[in-house]
Design a protein around this motif. Structure first.
Motif, PDB file in Angstrom:
ATOM      1  N   PHE A   1       0.870  -1.173   0.000  1.00  0.00           N
ATOM      2  CA  PHE A   1       0.000   0.000   0.000  1.00  0.00           C
ATOM      3  C   PHE A   1       0.906   1.222   0.000  1.00  0.00           C
ATOM      4  CE2 PHE A   1      -2.551  -3.147   2.408  1.00  0.00           C
ATOM      5  CZ  PHE A   1      -3.707  -3.136   1.654  1.00  0.00           C
ATOM      6  N   GLY A   2       1.178   1.804  -1.140  1.00  0.00           N
ATOM      7  CA  GLY A   2       2.045   2.985  -1.181  1.00  0.00           C
ATOM      8  C   GLY A   2       3.415   2.675  -0.624  1.00  0.00           C
ATOM      9  N   THR A   3       3.761   3.286   0.519  1.00  0.00           N
ATOM     10  CA  THR A   3       5.080   3.069   1.119  1.00  0.00           C
ATOM     11  C   THR A   3       5.055   2.021   2.221  1.00  0.00           C
ATOM     12  OG1 THR A   3       4.722   4.822   2.736  1.00  0.00           O
ATOM     13  CG2 THR A   3       5.772   5.443   0.645  1.00  0.00           C
ATOM     14  N   LYS A   4       3.942   1.316   2.380  1.00  0.00           N
ATOM     15  CA  LYS A   4       3.810   0.328   3.448  1.00  0.00           C
ATOM     16  C   LYS A   4       3.531  -1.047   2.845  1.00  0.00           C
ATOM     17  CE  LYS A   4       0.103   0.411   6.089  1.00  0.00           C
ATOM     18  NZ  LYS A   4      -0.889   0.750   7.123  1.00  0.00           N
ATOM     19  N   VAL A   5       4.188  -2.059   3.399  1.00  0.00           N
ATOM     20  CA  VAL A   5       3.922  -3.445   3.001  1.00  0.00           C
ATOM     21  C   VAL A   5       3.339  -4.164   4.206  1.00  0.00           C
ATOM     22  CG1 VAL A   5       4.913  -5.633   2.238  1.00  0.00           C
ATOM     23  CG2 VAL A   5       5.761  -3.496   1.286  1.00  0.00           C
ATOM     24  N   VAL A   6       2.143  -4.724   4.012  1.00  0.00           N
ATOM     25  CA  VAL A   6       1.470  -5.464   5.080  1.00  0.00           C
ATOM     26  C   VAL A   6       1.501  -6.944   4.708  1.00  0.00           C
ATOM     27  CG1 VAL A   6      -0.695  -5.791   6.316  1.00  0.00           C
ATOM     28  CG2 VAL A   6      -0.041  -3.510   5.558  1.00  0.00           C
ATOM     29  N   THR A   7       2.000  -7.763   5.622  1.00  0.00           N
ATOM     30  CA  THR A   7       2.029  -9.207   5.418  1.00  0.00           C
ATOM     31  C   THR A   7       0.985  -9.834   6.337  1.00  0.00           C
ATOM     32  OG1 THR A   7       4.388  -9.077   4.938  1.00  0.00           O
ATOM     33  CG2 THR A   7       3.488 -11.258   5.408  1.00  0.00           C
ATOM     34  N   VAL A   8       0.069 -10.603   5.750  1.00  0.00           N
ATOM     35  CA  VAL A   8      -0.990 -11.250   6.523  1.00  0.00           C
ATOM     36  C   VAL A   8      -1.015 -12.743   6.214  1.00  0.00           C
ATOM     37  CG1 VAL A   8      -2.437  -9.183   6.626  1.00  0.00           C
ATOM     38  CG2 VAL A   8      -2.801 -10.823   4.802  1.00  0.00           C
ATOM     39  N   LYS A   9      -1.505 -13.514   7.180  1.00  0.00           N
ATOM     40  CA  LYS A   9      -1.679 -14.956   7.006  1.00  0.00           C
ATOM     41  C   LYS A   9      -3.168 -15.235   6.911  1.00  0.00           C
ATOM     42  CE  LYS A   9      -0.640 -19.399   9.050  1.00  0.00           C
ATOM     43  NZ  LYS A   9      -0.126 -20.100  10.224  1.00  0.00           N
ATOM     44  N   VAL A  10      -3.577 -16.003   5.910  1.00  0.00           N
ATOM     45  CA  VAL A  10      -4.984 -16.349   5.711  1.00  0.00           C
ATOM     46  C   VAL A  10      -5.367 -17.390   6.765  1.00  0.00           C
ATOM     47  CG1 VAL A  10      -6.677 -17.322   4.115  1.00  0.00           C
ATOM     48  CG2 VAL A  10      -4.810 -15.905   3.228  1.00  0.00           C
ATOM     49  N   GLU A  11      -6.331 -17.035   7.611  1.00  0.00           N
ATOM     50  CA  GLU A  11      -6.776 -17.939   8.673  1.00  0.00           C
ATOM     51  C   GLU A  11      -7.975 -18.777   8.244  1.00  0.00           C
ATOM     52  OE1 GLU A  11      -5.119 -18.456  11.357  1.00  0.00           O
ATOM     53  OE2 GLU A  11      -3.737 -16.779  11.211  1.00  0.00           O
ATOM     54  N   SER A  12      -8.935 -18.153   7.537  1.00  0.00           N
ATOM     55  CA  SER A  12     -10.093 -18.907   7.051  1.00  0.00           C
ATOM     56  C   SER A  12     -10.653 -18.220   5.812  1.00  0.00           C
ATOM     57  CB  SER A  12     -11.172 -19.024   8.127  1.00  0.00           C
ATOM     58  OG  SER A  12     -11.739 -17.770   8.398  1.00  0.00           O
ATOM     59  N   LEU A  13     -11.399 -18.992   5.037  1.00  0.00           N
ATOM     60  CA  LEU A  13     -11.989 -18.494   3.793  1.00  0.00           C
ATOM     61  C   LEU A  13     -13.504 -18.592   3.900  1.00  0.00           C
ATOM     62  CD1 LEU A  13      -9.612 -20.320   1.301  1.00  0.00           C
ATOM     63  CD2 LEU A  13      -9.515 -17.922   1.968  1.00  0.00           C
ATOM     64  N   LYS A  14     -14.187 -17.471   3.703  1.00  0.00           N
ATOM     65  CA  LYS A  14     -15.648 -17.454   3.707  1.00  0.00           C
ATOM     66  C   LYS A  14     -16.119 -16.655   2.516  1.00  0.00           C
ATOM     67  CE  LYS A  14     -16.381 -17.692   8.681  1.00  0.00           C
ATOM     68  NZ  LYS A  14     -16.973 -17.035   9.844  1.00  0.00           N
ATOM     69  N   GLU A  15     -17.259 -17.045   1.966  1.00  0.00           N
ATOM     70  CA  GLU A  15     -17.828 -16.326   0.828  1.00  0.00           C
ATOM     71  C   GLU A  15     -18.306 -14.936   1.219  1.00  0.00           C
ATOM     72  OE1 GLU A  15     -17.963 -17.206  -2.502  1.00  0.00           O
ATOM     73  OE2 GLU A  15     -16.604 -18.772  -1.821  1.00  0.00           O
TER      74      GLU A  15
END
Length: 87
Positions: free
Chosen positions: A51-65
């Motif tokens: 996002f612009g000058t920021k990098v966010v790293t996330v881990k996918v915990e669950s998938l929902k529609e």
């Protein structure tokens, strides 16, 4: 689940079309590989989103529609956030 749909449902990015544009610009990686909007996500995958000058790293915990606003934060966990300097 498709990457662009997950980003919208989890509210990491507000609109699916915007998520598609960000992915097409090569600003999202899944487990270190540059991702397309149509890339398929699995639980446990790690996303790095610039996002612009920021990098966010996330881990996918669950998938929902679909997910309510309160549930959206439970779909992922933030691994790290870091600033990127322009080179």
């Amino acid at each position: 689940m498709r990457l662009d749909k997950f980003l919208k449902v989890s509210r990491l990015i507000k609109r699916r079309t915007l998520a598609k544009e960000v992915a097409d610009q090569g600003r999202i990686t899944i487990n270190g590989t540059v991702a397309k909007a149509s890339s398929i996500l699995k639980e446990g995958d790690e996303l790095a989103i610039q996002f612009g000058t920021k990098v966010v790293t996330v881990k996918v915990e669950s998938l929902k529609e679909t997910a309510k606003k309160e549930e959206a934060n439970n779909l992922y966990s933030v691994v790290k956030e870091e600033r990127v300097t322009a080179e």
